[in-house]
Design a protein around this motif. Sequence first.
Motif: not given
Length: 282
Positions: A149, A171-172, A177, A179, A216, A222-225, A244
């Motif tokens: 990520p 990230a995109s 992802d 983080v 968002r 993009v998956t955000l954690r 990463s």
Amino acid sequence: MSGPVVVGVDGSRSNPAVVEAAAKAAERLGVGLELTQVVGWPAGAGRFGIPSWEMDGTGGYASARGVLAEAERQAHSAAPRVRISREVLVGKPENVLECEARTASLTVVGADGAQGYGGLRKGSLAGRLSARVSGPLLVVRGRPNPVGPVLLAVHGTSTLRGAAEFAFAEASARGADLVAVQLRNISAARPYGGSAHAMTEDEEDLALAGALAGLRERYPDVTLRCRRPRGRSRRALVEASAESQLLVVGARGRFGFVGSPLDPICRTALREADCPVALVHC
């Protein structure tokens, strides 16, 4: 900003990795790549940043042009469609690159010059530039996980929005992802000369929510954690960087002035992270 990605080329062992990272960054951003080799002042030199073809043509400049030619081949191999320019400039590397960075989308350097992938040396070019370049600075270091990520260090409020925007965009573009690691820190939002206070977890959550507002929706792919590690914040950040492909850190010098000392989180990232570090001055 639509300026080029500017990369400092020095011919060191780490140089191919630095050039490749810069070329791929230019490809992601859709801008050109500027390969810059900085050489020292010759006797009787004139103005700052003078191009080498205006100098006396000694062997040192021929050698620099050879290094740039090899860097151009490496960049073309990494990103064939990117428009590449190259130049040899004269002066102190930190002064020249700081000037070039003013119109750049991103400035890219290696962590420690001739010593390759080790820790950031005291007095290194990356260290000197980190507190001077006002735009984003990518320091190529470590061994990034190409399928890992993008990591965002959340440490205070004053730098968070700008760093979050950069991290989401990266990230995109990378198809990765994101983080967000929420680190315990002293609030950076305080008046000049005022006393610092430790942010509560509720304050940290509100600051993060505010920074992410709208991002968002802008980057739905993009998956955000979010993580809140326990224990030593700086150690947790270094450990997370090993998994990463990029670590993004927001930077504001003491009292908000470019050129003033970086905070401990930024210094730890630049010295110890096990992946490239994007320092975003806010």
